[in-house]
Design an enzyme around this catalytic site. Structure first.
Site, PDB file in Angstrom:
ATOM      1  N   ARG A  39       3.307   6.937  40.041  1.00  0.00           N
ATOM      2  CA  ARG A  39       3.627   6.088  38.883  1.00  0.00           C
ATOM      3  C   ARG A  39       2.657   6.326  37.724  1.00  0.00           C
ATOM      4  NH1 ARG A  39       5.293   0.276  41.538  1.00  0.00           N
ATOM      5  NH2 ARG A  39       7.473   0.817  41.833  1.00  0.00           N
ATOM      6  N   LYS A 200      19.949  -2.718  56.994  1.00  0.00           N
ATOM      7  CA  LYS A 200      20.940  -3.782  57.169  1.00  0.00           C
ATOM      8  C   LYS A 200      21.978  -3.875  56.057  1.00  0.00           C
ATOM      9  CE  LYS A 200      17.921  -6.829  59.758  1.00  0.00           C
ATOM     10  NZ  LYS A 200      17.201  -8.089  59.739  1.00  0.00           N
ATOM     11  N   GLY A 357      12.274   2.163  47.011  1.00  0.00           N
ATOM     12  CA  GLY A 357      11.104   2.425  47.865  1.00  0.00           C
ATOM     13  C   GLY A 357      11.243   3.460  48.969  1.00  0.00           C
ATOM     14  N   GLY A 380      12.560  -2.489  43.460  1.00  0.00           N
ATOM     15  CA  GLY A 380      13.402  -3.676  43.250  1.00  0.00           C
ATOM     16  C   GLY A 380      14.269  -3.584  41.997  1.00  0.00           C
TER      17      GLY A 380
HETATM   18  P1  AMP Z   1      16.032  -0.474  53.774  1.00  0.00           P
HETATM   19  O1  AMP Z   1      14.708  -1.092  53.462  1.00  0.00           O
HETATM   20  O2  AMP Z   1      17.131  -1.457  53.948  1.00  0.00           O
HETATM   21  O3  AMP Z   1      16.388   0.672  52.851  1.00  0.00           O
HETATM   22  O4  AMP Z   1      15.873   0.146  55.230  1.00  0.00           O
HETATM   23  C1  AMP Z   1      15.010   1.205  55.503  1.00  0.00           C
HETATM   24  C2  AMP Z   1      14.674   1.192  56.962  1.00  0.00           C
HETATM   25  O5  AMP Z   1      15.851   1.297  57.736  1.00  0.00           O
HETATM   26  C3  AMP Z   1      13.789   2.340  57.368  1.00  0.00           C
HETATM   27  O6  AMP Z   1      12.553   1.814  57.774  1.00  0.00           O
HETATM   28  C4  AMP Z   1      14.524   2.972  58.538  1.00  0.00           C
HETATM   29  O7  AMP Z   1      13.665   3.285  59.623  1.00  0.00           O
HETATM   30  C5  AMP Z   1      15.492   1.899  58.961  1.00  0.00           C
HETATM   31  N1  AMP Z   1      16.674   2.441  59.624  1.00  0.00           N
HETATM   32  C6  AMP Z   1      17.554   3.303  59.121  1.00  0.00           C
HETATM   33  N2  AMP Z   1      18.490   3.612  60.030  1.00  0.00           N
HETATM   34  C7  AMP Z   1      18.200   2.919  61.140  1.00  0.00           C
HETATM   35  C8  AMP Z   1      18.816   2.815  62.433  1.00  0.00           C
HETATM   36  N3  AMP Z   1      19.930   3.501  62.747  1.00  0.00           N
HETATM   37  N4  AMP Z   1      18.249   1.986  63.330  1.00  0.00           N
HETATM   38  C9  AMP Z   1      17.145   1.295  63.010  1.00  0.00           C
HETATM   39  N5  AMP Z   1      16.516   1.360  61.817  1.00  0.00           N
HETATM   40  C10 AMP Z   1      17.034   2.171  60.897  1.00  0.00           C
END
Ligand code: AMP
Length: 399
Positions: A39, A200, A357, A380
């Site tokens: 950054r 999620k 991120g 964000g």
């Molecule tokens: P997010 O912050 O929602 O972008 O999620 C990122 C996180 O999702 C990372 O730390 C990944 O390790 C996790 N992730 C991605 N795919 C999977 C999966 N199939 N099972 C568990 N964790 C996952």
């Protein structure tokens, strides 16, 4: 919000003027050492250009989350020193961003000087956008330049408040970020695709809903794909999934169909019985996930299918990893798809824009950050833009 109303300092005489320059100096640091200066590197050209035009550049930023006033851990001292190193010049640090300390440093500045004011969040008025605090900041400048797109989702004193007091302009990095998002979402070359991954569905519902209305292809991977597969009646074993969101997943699929947006889900998966580095893994069809196994990455057939879709596209927006990329061997799906994207970008057939991120960490791990058309510095703020929200820091400049 009319983005055409954004003004830059191009053509404005800044010589001898005190320019309050909002940067995002909130970089990762450990024990007083900056661990990722990306950054800072990205604001260097903007700072140098203003200084070269004879402005007195007064840099404002938040840093960390100080709880009750100033503390050493959240001081911008080490960051200002690192910034000075990148600029190859002395950058003085005012011990406070308002009041006598700040005035003494600013009064001593000569045209072309750059100084940093201490963490704006050392004052409660920053996050409250308190009028008295804003007025005290505004006393230090003649004009305001906001170059912190990554902080623009906050209506704080240094991101929004100052625009009510001083002639206000968008900085070059702010413009770069907005132009990249405009190129992906507002005036894209079609067909367009979005790759959305991450843990999620629940945390990305507004993004998915906004994107199905905008892009031609929505490619879904990561843990969130499990919920979509499950909603279609597939057994995902012990994989991360959110059964409460089956309805949401089905709604998104239906909305996509109605809008003519093609949703591409994984067709095969890398599974394991343990969620740890080096765990024994195998590739199975998504219709064959054993009851005691977890999906931790997309498989090679999914990568090939997704790549084939990207070959048909001209514009791509990417947010979120395709698997648990931090843990080997579950990063391969993300890394391979990222490398394929990089190759299409280099071949000139795809404009690729990524942000948020974890996404940047995943692209760094794949070694392709420099090969994407644009990688955002924002987390964000990037996500809120993808949700279709107005960012208060941008809206204030476009008023
Ligand atoms: P997010 O912050 O929602 O972008 O999620 C990122 C996180 O999702 C990372 O730390 C990944 O390790 C996790 N992730 C991605 N795919 C999977 C999966 N199939 N099972 C568990 N964790 C996952």
């Amino acid at each position: 919000m009319n983005l055409d109303k954004l003004k830059t300092t191009d053509g404005i005489d800044v010589a001898g003027k005190r320019v309050l320059y909002r940067a995002d100096l909130n970089v990762p640091a450990k024990d007083g050492v900056v661990t990722d200066a990306t950054r800072l590197e990205r604001v260097v050209p903007g700072l140098q250009a203003l200084a070269a035009r004879g402005a007195k550049v007064i840099v404002l930023s938040h840093f960390g989350r100080p709880k009750a006033g100033p503390d050493k851990e959240n001081s911008l001292g080490p960051v200002a020193a690192t910034l000075g190193g990148l600029l190859r010049r002395h950058v003085s640090l005012a011990g406070d961003c308002i009041g006598q300390h700040a005035h003494t440093i600013v009064d001593a500045m000569k045209p072309g000087d750059i100084c940093v004011l201490e963490n704006t969040r050392f004052h409660k008025g920053e996050e409250k956008n308190d009028p008295a605090f804003v007025a005290a900041l505004a006393e230090l400048g003649d004009i305001f330049v906001n170059d912190a797109f990554s902080a623009a989702h906050r209506a704080h004193a240094s991101t929004e408040g100052l625009t009510h007091h001083l002639p206000s302009y968008a900085g070059p990095l702010m413009m770069e970020e907005i132009n990249a998002l405009k190129a992906a979402l507002e005036v894209p070359q079609r067909p367009t695709a979005a790759v959305v991954g991450g843990a999620k569905v629940s945390s990305k519902i507004p993004i998915l809903k906004n994107l199905v209305a905008k892009v031609d292809k929505l490619i879904i991977g990561g843990g969130m794909a499990n919920t979509f597969l499950q909603a279609q009646g597939l057994d995902v074993g012990k994989s991360l999934s959110e059964p409460d969101f089956h309805g949401t997943a089905s709604e998104i699929m239906a909305e996509a169909k109605a809008r003519g947006c093609d949703v591409i889900l994984p067709t095969d998966a890398v599974i394991a019985r343990e969620f740890k580095a080096g765990a024994a893994s195998e590739v199975v069809n998504v219709t064959n996930v054993p009851a005691d196994a977890m999906i931790l990455d997309i498989g090679p057939a999914s990568v090939a299918n997704m790549t084939a879709h990207l070959r048909q596209c001209r514009t791509l927006l990417w947010n979120g990893p395709m698997g648990a990329f931090e843990i080997a061997p579950f990063g391969e799906g993300t890394f391979t798809l990222a490398r394929e994207t990089a190759m299409l970008t280099k071949a000139g057939t795809l404009l690729s824009i990524a942000g948020g991120g974890d996404t940047v960490a995943a692209l760094n791990a794949a070694g392709v950050t420099g090969d994407f058309s644009y990688v955002s510095t924002a987390g964000g703020a990037f996500l809120e833009w993808l949700e279709g929200n107005q960012l208060p820091g941008v809206a204030a400049l476009a008023r």
